[in-house]
Design an enzyme around this catalytic site. Structure first.
Site, PDB file in Angstrom:
ATOM      1  N   ASP A  37       3.984  -5.226  -3.220  1.00 44.49           N
ATOM      2  CA  ASP A  37       3.571  -3.882  -2.804  1.00 44.49           C
ATOM      3  C   ASP A  37       2.076  -3.658  -3.002  1.00 44.49           C
ATOM      4  OD1 ASP A  37       4.162  -1.312  -1.751  1.00 44.49           O
ATOM      5  OD2 ASP A  37       4.346  -0.454  -3.750  1.00 44.49           O
ATOM      6  N   SER A  44       3.969   4.299   0.522  1.00 42.64           N
ATOM      7  CA  SER A  44       4.822   3.335   1.223  1.00 42.64           C
ATOM      8  C   SER A  44       6.043   4.069   1.761  1.00 42.64           C
ATOM      9  CB  SER A  44       5.277   2.237   0.257  1.00 42.64           C
ATOM     10  OG  SER A  44       4.170   1.632  -0.376  1.00 42.64           O
ATOM     11  N   GLN A  83       5.478  -3.753   5.955  1.00 38.60           N
ATOM     12  CA  GLN A  83       5.572  -2.410   5.380  1.00 38.60           C
ATOM     13  C   GLN A  83       4.916  -1.405   6.315  1.00 38.60           C
ATOM     14  OE1 GLN A  83       3.140  -0.700   1.822  1.00 38.60           O
ATOM     15  NE2 GLN A  83       5.037  -1.465   0.921  1.00 38.60           N
TER      16      GLN A  83
END
Length: 288
Positions: free
Chosen positions: A205, A229, A279
């Site tokens: 991430d 996110s 993502q």
């Protein structure tokens, strides 16, 4: 031997089992305003791993971030044993805080097998030893930032990052939407693939949605910037060690509608493609 930061992170991913399919995890304040998304990904994967037969290895994870996580409260992970087939196992994981889901995830596991192989080549970049570590911000620079951000930037974490093309996040220049970053855990850990995978889910991430800000001359430190996110996909291709150097190669094909899309490929030092990510994230500058 773990250093303190690495030991803390490993402990964070070792969840408390409340019931057969119910687990509880704590949160670590790393200086972000809310729980770091990678922490919830890593813990969700860790919970699912505890419910599958020992011969099965995670190969894909798909998750939606639904709500911001509260750093001061534990997170409960509820695992649904969706299916155990001859080769594959599927699990659904819901992360819950204050009675509400903060993440929905689906994770698939497979009994390792052999098959046809090909992969895209690793980009030609300098070796990690030839890339300088990012210099720490000066106390004067830190003092101009919010207190939470000061803690985020002013402390050593469990991972070391080396940016092939570093940029000044306080004064970001516009540049094409791709970047390469070497990273590794700062201390060696035990040789358990499931743990290395959970730690990679955590680290995957970092810097991903930031790639979508590169063409616009903005960063997460830009005033009134709202970044979050929205979803996350992670595929594991080959075994790896996260306490050895990995190259995270990112690109961002598009941004529009207050959202940016970013993709990543993660290579071992010898050029093996070990994982891929994707993502979509919120990128919004609030008025005022």
């Amino acid at each position: 031997m773990h250093d303190n930061h690495v030991g803390e992170l490993v402990d964070l991913l070792e969840l408390e089992r409340l019931e057969d399919n119910l687990f509880r995890g704590q949160s670590r304040d790393i200086g972000t305003k809310f729980v770091f998304g990678g922490q919830v990904l890593g813990q969700a994967l860790s919970a699912a791993q505890r419910t599958v037969p020992d011969d099965r290895v995670a190969h894909s994870l798909h998750a939606y971030f639904l709500r911001a996580g509260d750093i001061d409260a534990p997170i409960v992970y509820s695992v649904e044993r969706t299916r155990d087939g001859g080769s594959f196992s599927a699990r659904r994981v819901v992360a819950i805080q204050h009675g509400q889901p903060i993440l929905n995830g689906s994770i698939s596991f497979q009994v390792p097998e052999t098959g046809y192989e090909h992969q895209m080549s690793m980009p030609e970049v300098p070796a990690p030893e030839d890339v300088e570590a990012m210099p720490a911000l000066s106390l004067e620079q830190l003092s101009r930032l919010p207190e939470k951000t000061q803690r985020w930037l002013g402390k050593d974490g469990p991972f070391e990052f080396r940016h092939v093309w570093p940029r000044d996040e306080l004064r970001p220049a516009k540049r094409p939407p791709y970047q390469h970053i070497w990273f590794r855990l700062t201390a060696p850990i035990e040789d358990t693939l499931a743990l290395h995978q959970a730690l990679l889910a955590y680290a995957s991430d970092f810097h991903l949605i930031g790639t979508a800000t590169l063409p616009h001359g903005i960063s997460y430190l830009t005033r009134n910037m709202q970044m979050a996110s929205l979803d996350h996909a992670l595929w594991f291709h080959r075994p790896f060690r996260i306490d050895e150097w990995l190259l995270y190669s990112f690109d961002s094909p598009t941004s529009q509608g207050g959202r940016g899309l970013a993709r990543g490929m993660i290579y071992s030092r010898d050029g093996q493609l070990v994982a891929s990510t994707a993502q979509e994230g919120l990128i919004r500058v609030r008025p005022g």
